[in-house]
Design a protein around this motif. Structure first.
Motif: not given
Length: 110
Positions: A6-18, A70-86
């Motif tokens: 969850l953490g790794l995919v969320s961080v990678i998605a946020a960095l790659f998206g931004v 549940t895990q997909a929703v957690i990953a989605l929310l974490l990635a959105l939060l990390l995208t905004a922060a990035t």
């Protein structure tokens, strides 16, 4: 739960998206300020980080066995939060290229 996934995919998605949004914005418009002059283009350009985030959530959904939704929703929310922060960090570092002025700043600049 697979917290590492969850953490790794969320961080990678946020960095790659931004990074992808920034590269396309700078290549096509020169800066985010020029993109912000067209409100609808700015909204349409948000499809890029949102699409990468959804892809990351689908990746988590397909690669987990238990509690998939549940895990997909957690990953989605974490990635959105990390995208905004990035984006906030990137816009403070690269102010000339990625800063989007508020309407108050645009009105008083004229």
């Amino acid at each position: 739960m697979r917290w590492k996934l969850l953490g790794l995919v969320s961080v990678i998605a946020a960095l790659f998206g931004v990074a992808l949004w920034s590269a396309i914005t700078i290549a096509a418009f020169g800066s985010a300020r020029a993109l912000a002059r067209n409100d609808w283009l700015l909204l349409v350009s948000l499809i890029i980080p949102l699409g990468v985030t959804v892809f990351g959530a689908l990746f988590v959904y397909r690669h987990t066995a238990h509690r998939r939704k549940t895990q997909a929703v957690i990953a989605l929310l974490l990635a959105l939060l990390l995208t905004a922060a990035t984006y906030l960090v990137a816009s403070t570092i690269f102010t000339s290229r990625l800063y989007i002025p508020t309407t108050y700043e645009v009105r008083h600049a004229r």
